[in-house]
Scaffold this active site. Structure first.
Site, PDB file in Angstrom:
ATOM      1  N   CYS A 299       0.823  -1.225   0.000  1.00 35.87           N
ATOM      2  CA  CYS A 299       0.000   0.000   0.000  1.00 35.87           C
ATOM      3  C   CYS A 299       0.853   1.269   0.000  1.00 35.87           C
ATOM      4  O   CYS A 299       0.319   2.375  -0.130  1.00 35.87           O
ATOM      5  CB  CYS A 299      -0.936   0.008   1.205  1.00 35.87           C
ATOM      6  SG  CYS A 299      -1.920  -1.481   1.334  1.00 35.87           S
TER       7      CYS A 299
ATOM      8  N   CYS B  98     -13.101   0.439   8.477  1.00 32.62           N
ATOM      9  CA  CYS B  98     -12.219  -0.051   7.401  1.00 32.62           C
ATOM     10  C   CYS B  98     -12.222   0.892   6.211  1.00 32.62           C
ATOM     11  O   CYS B  98     -13.262   1.441   5.838  1.00 32.62           O
ATOM     12  CB  CYS B  98     -12.703  -1.404   6.889  1.00 32.62           C
ATOM     13  SG  CYS B  98     -12.869  -2.670   8.146  1.00 32.62           S
ATOM     14  N   SER B  99     -11.058   1.023   5.555  1.00 32.34           N
ATOM     15  CA  SER B  99     -11.041   1.666   4.239  1.00 32.34           C
ATOM     16  C   SER B  99     -11.700   0.691   3.263  1.00 32.34           C
ATOM     17  O   SER B  99     -11.713  -0.517   3.496  1.00 32.34           O
ATOM     18  CB  SER B  99      -9.601   1.962   3.805  1.00 32.34           C
ATOM     19  OG  SER B  99      -8.858   0.771   3.751  1.00 32.34           O
TER      20      SER B  99
ATOM     21  N   LYS C 216     -10.120   6.059   4.388  1.00 33.77           N
ATOM     22  CA  LYS C 216     -11.436   5.578   4.816  1.00 33.77           C
ATOM     23  C   LYS C 216     -12.552   6.060   3.900  1.00 33.77           C
ATOM     24  O   LYS C 216     -13.474   5.316   3.582  1.00 33.77           O
ATOM     25  CB  LYS C 216     -11.705   6.061   6.260  1.00 33.77           C
ATOM     26  CG  LYS C 216     -13.136   5.849   6.737  1.00 33.77           C
ATOM     27  CD  LYS C 216     -13.462   4.371   6.868  1.00 33.77           C
ATOM     28  CE  LYS C 216     -14.946   4.062   6.848  1.00 33.77           C
ATOM     29  NZ  LYS C 216     -15.552   4.066   5.516  1.00 33.77           N
TER      30      LYS C 216
ATOM     31  N   HIS D 184      -9.192   3.736  -1.206  1.00 32.64           N
ATOM     32  CA  HIS D 184      -7.817   3.244  -1.063  1.00 32.64           C
ATOM     33  C   HIS D 184      -7.464   2.287  -2.197  1.00 32.64           C
ATOM     34  O   HIS D 184      -7.328   1.072  -1.981  1.00 32.64           O
ATOM     35  CB  HIS D 184      -7.690   2.587   0.321  1.00 32.64           C
ATOM     36  CG  HIS D 184      -6.325   2.110   0.680  1.00 32.64           C
ATOM     37  ND1 HIS D 184      -5.156   2.651   0.158  1.00 32.64           N
ATOM     38  CD2 HIS D 184      -5.917   1.111   1.536  1.00 32.64           C
ATOM     39  CE1 HIS D 184      -4.109   2.021   0.668  1.00 32.64           C
ATOM     40  NE2 HIS D 184      -4.551   1.083   1.492  1.00 32.64           N
TER      41      HIS D 184
HETATM   42  N1  COA Z   1     -16.809   1.710   4.460  1.00 30.74           N
HETATM   43  C1  COA Z   1     -18.102   2.047   4.246  1.00 30.74           C
HETATM   44  N2  COA Z   1     -18.921   1.333   3.442  1.00 30.74           N
HETATM   45  C2  COA Z   1     -18.408   0.274   2.832  1.00 30.74           C
HETATM   46  C3  COA Z   1     -17.057  -0.119   2.987  1.00 30.74           C
HETATM   47  C4  COA Z   1     -16.259   0.648   3.850  1.00 30.74           C
HETATM   48  N3  COA Z   1     -14.987   0.305   4.054  1.00 30.74           N
HETATM   49  N4  COA Z   1     -16.842  -1.221   2.245  1.00 30.74           N
HETATM   50  C5  COA Z   1     -18.001  -1.511   1.623  1.00 30.74           C
HETATM   51  N5  COA Z   1     -18.933  -0.600   1.981  1.00 30.74           N
HETATM   52  C6  COA Z   1     -20.347  -0.584   1.586  1.00 30.74           C
HETATM   53  C7  COA Z   1     -20.522  -0.745   0.091  1.00 30.74           C
HETATM   54  O1  COA Z   1     -20.583   0.499  -0.548  1.00 30.74           O
HETATM   55  C8  COA Z   1     -21.843  -1.481   0.021  1.00 30.74           C
HETATM   56  O2  COA Z   1     -22.896  -0.553   0.212  1.00 30.74           O
HETATM   57  P1  COA Z   1     -24.297  -0.716  -0.558  1.00 30.74           P
HETATM   58  O3  COA Z   1     -24.857  -2.028  -0.120  1.00 30.74           O
HETATM   59  O4  COA Z   1     -25.073   0.480  -0.089  1.00 30.74           O
HETATM   60  O5  COA Z   1     -23.926  -0.686  -2.005  1.00 30.74           O
HETATM   61  C9  COA Z   1     -21.829  -2.387   1.242  1.00 30.74           C
HETATM   62  O6  COA Z   1     -20.929  -1.751   2.178  1.00 30.74           O
HETATM   63  C10 COA Z   1     -21.332  -3.794   0.955  1.00 30.74           C
HETATM   64  O7  COA Z   1     -20.181  -3.666   0.164  1.00 30.74           O
HETATM   65  P2  COA Z   1     -19.245  -4.887  -0.184  1.00 30.74           P
HETATM   66  O8  COA Z   1     -18.322  -4.461  -1.270  1.00 30.74           O
HETATM   67  O9  COA Z   1     -20.094  -6.122  -0.429  1.00 30.74           O
HETATM   68  O10 COA Z   1     -18.424  -5.064   1.156  1.00 30.74           O
HETATM   69  P3  COA Z   1     -17.547  -6.295   1.568  1.00 30.74           P
HETATM   70  O11 COA Z   1     -18.187  -6.909   2.753  1.00 30.74           O
HETATM   71  O12 COA Z   1     -17.217  -7.173   0.397  1.00 30.74           O
HETATM   72  O13 COA Z   1     -16.182  -5.578   2.005  1.00 30.74           O
HETATM   73  C11 COA Z   1     -14.658  -4.860   3.673  1.00 30.74           C
HETATM   74  C12 COA Z   1     -16.105  -4.805   3.162  1.00 30.74           C
HETATM   75  C13 COA Z   1     -14.516  -3.973   4.892  1.00 30.74           C
HETATM   76  C14 COA Z   1     -14.301  -6.313   4.074  1.00 30.74           C
HETATM   77  C15 COA Z   1     -13.701  -4.398   2.526  1.00 30.74           C
HETATM   78  O14 COA Z   1     -14.030  -3.068   2.196  1.00 30.74           O
HETATM   79  C16 COA Z   1     -12.243  -4.503   2.923  1.00 30.74           C
HETATM   80  O15 COA Z   1     -11.649  -5.573   2.837  1.00 30.74           O
HETATM   81  N6  COA Z   1     -11.622  -3.376   3.343  1.00 30.74           N
HETATM   82  C17 COA Z   1     -10.233  -3.359   3.746  1.00 30.74           C
HETATM   83  C18 COA Z   1      -9.342  -3.197   2.548  1.00 30.74           C
HETATM   84  C19 COA Z   1      -7.892  -3.413   2.933  1.00 30.74           C
HETATM   85  O16 COA Z   1      -7.549  -4.306   3.690  1.00 30.74           O
HETATM   86  N7  COA Z   1      -6.989  -2.605   2.378  1.00 30.74           N
HETATM   87  C20 COA Z   1      -5.594  -2.690   2.642  1.00 30.74           C
HETATM   88  C21 COA Z   1      -5.303  -2.114   3.960  1.00 30.74           C
HETATM   89  S1  COA Z   1      -3.695  -2.457   4.565  1.00 30.74           S
END
Ligand code: COA
Length: 386
Positions: free
Chosen positions: A86, A209-210, A331, A335
């Site tokens: 990242c 989470c981002s 966030k 990202h």
């Molecule tokens: N913050 C706010 N809303 C979020 C979000 C977040 N981080 N991630 C997803 N959403 C929302 C989506 O917009 C969607 O909304 P909708 O239903 O109104 O369209 C809903 O939540 C579901 O989205 P989805 O893509 O199915 O989420 P997910 O469960 O597959 O993923 C996380 C959610 C948190 C697991 C994923 O965003 C993630 O892995 N984040 C971390 C990324 C990471 O690790 N980066 C590197 C860092 S070192």
């Protein structure tokens, strides 16, 4: 040769789930915007340094640097891909900066891009986890939300940090992101929204989470001589620091201090000849809310362990003593991992140029950016000035 280096052009796509555009389209869009902002033609660019973490896994494409030059009509100029998870964007910036510092080039592009949403979530999480220690972390099922959850639990245990304090990072960053037209999310949220969002890795919930994002960002960097010739409002790179740490969390002396951040910050402050007290605003690597608390402590904006209280009291808000993540941060702005370090420099540039719109901080002299790879194995810190 020890040239001063300035940012003379900036460009970025909106971040988000950009299914209708390809990786190369995003990269070219950001690069073209940066060239136009600098008022120069692509033939005047000496080299390109592009940050990308994992295009091989996300879109099945490697050998990106030449691909980008081809689609930007910039062959035969040289291009180099830079990878540090990242922190790929932050290191692309630093590599580009060093290429001018050394006297090798006068004008270069530092860019970053990632296209993460073309694969299923399980593949995305797996691809991101390749930046953790495969033998001791990912191999046992640890994901990045899981690793940062361990840091959060330890911070709560050592310093009494609360889930509400973690949530206050997200509420602030959503407020700031609501003022950023390029942010992935532009909605305000409350502490209750965060606390009642689905659990991802205890104690981190969805709004801690981002998100997973697509996007690209680009900067045109120039030597002092070229910057003065081409640009009325250059943003100077006053300090650049980079450091490494163990990949695996269990090998560290402390879970709550990211030594790479401390060391990269020390280098950047020393080079700029300032301390943390001189920083007027900062973009820090808030891949999870706990990461922002560790960052503001490790960079010296507050005492170790006080990040939660400091944030809850509004000190890092737009009207606080040290506004943090005015862009909305990872966030809320999003990202797309390889682009993040460059996008942070763009927010610093907008702030120093007085072009940050409703989120503008007045009377800024120095803005800091902080980009982390993985759970802290790499950190890059840059300080920018007017
Ligand atoms: N913050 C706010 N809303 C979020 C979000 C977040 N981080 N991630 C997803 N959403 C929302 C989506 O917009 C969607 O909304 P909708 O239903 O109104 O369209 C809903 O939540 C579901 O989205 P989805 O893509 O199915 O989420 P997910 O469960 O597959 O993923 C996380 C959610 C948190 C697991 C994923 O965003 C993630 O892995 N984040 C971390 C990324 C990471 O690790 N980066 C590197 C860092 S070192």
């Amino acid at each position: 040769m020890n040239q001063e280096v300035a940012i003379i052009g900036i460009g970025m796509t909106k971040f988000g789930e950009l299914w209708n555009r390809s990786f190369r389209q995003l990269f070219v869009e950001a690069g073209s915007e940066a060239l136009e902002d600098a008022g120069i033609k692509s033939e005047e660019i000496g080299a390109l340094f592009g940050g990308n973490m994992s295009a091989g896994q996300f879109i099945g494409q490697e050998h990106l640097a030449s691909l980008i030059m081809d689609h930007s009509n910039m062959t035969p100029q040289p291009a180099t891909r830079v990878e540090a998870a990242c922190a790929s964007g932050g290191l692309a910036l630093r590599t580009a900066y060093m290429s001018i510092k050394s006297g090798m080039h006068d004008v270069v592009i530092a860019a970053g891009a990632e296209k993460m949403t073309d694969v299923l979530p399980s593949k995305t999480t797996g691809a991101l986890a390749t930046a953790a220690d495969q033998e001791w972390e990912a191999g046992f099922g640890a994901t990045f939300p899981g690793l940062y959850a361990m840091i959060a639990r330890r911070h709560m245990h050592e310093f009494g940090t609360t889930e509400e304090q973690l949530a206050s990072v997200s509420v602030k960053n959503h407020y700031n992101g609501s003022k950023n037209p390029k942010a992935q999310f532009q909605n305000e949220i409350t502490i209750d929204d965060v606390l009642s969002s689905p659990m991802v890795a205890d104690p981190l919930k969805l709004f801690d989470c981002s998100p997973v994002s697509d996007g690209a960002a680009a900067l045109v960097l120039a030597s002092a001589e070229k910057a003065k010739e081409l640009c009325e409002n250059p943003v100077w790179i006053a300090g650049s620091g980079q450091a490494s740490d163990t990949l695996a969390l269990h090998s560290r002396k402390s879970l709550t201090t990211l030594n790479a951040t401390v060391e990269a910050g020390r280098q950047a402050y020393k080079q700029a000849g300032i301390t943390s007290k001189d920083i007027g605003a900062a973009e820090v690597h808030d891949c999870f809310t706990i990461a922002e608390l560790c960052a503001i402590e490790d960079l010296g904006f507050c005492e170790k362990g006080d990040g939660g209280k400091f944030t809850e009291q509004g000190e890092t808000g737009l009207k606080g003593s040290i506004p943090v993540n005015t862009s909305g941060g990872l966030k809320t702005k999003g990202h797309p991992v390889g682009a993040t370090g460059i996008a942070q420099a763009i927010e610093a540039s907008l702030q120093l140029r007085g072009e940050a719109g409703d989120r503008q901080i007045d009377d800024l002299e120095y803005v800091l950016t902080h980009n982390v790879g993985g759970s802290g194995g790499t950190a890059a810190v840059h300080i920018f000035s007017r």
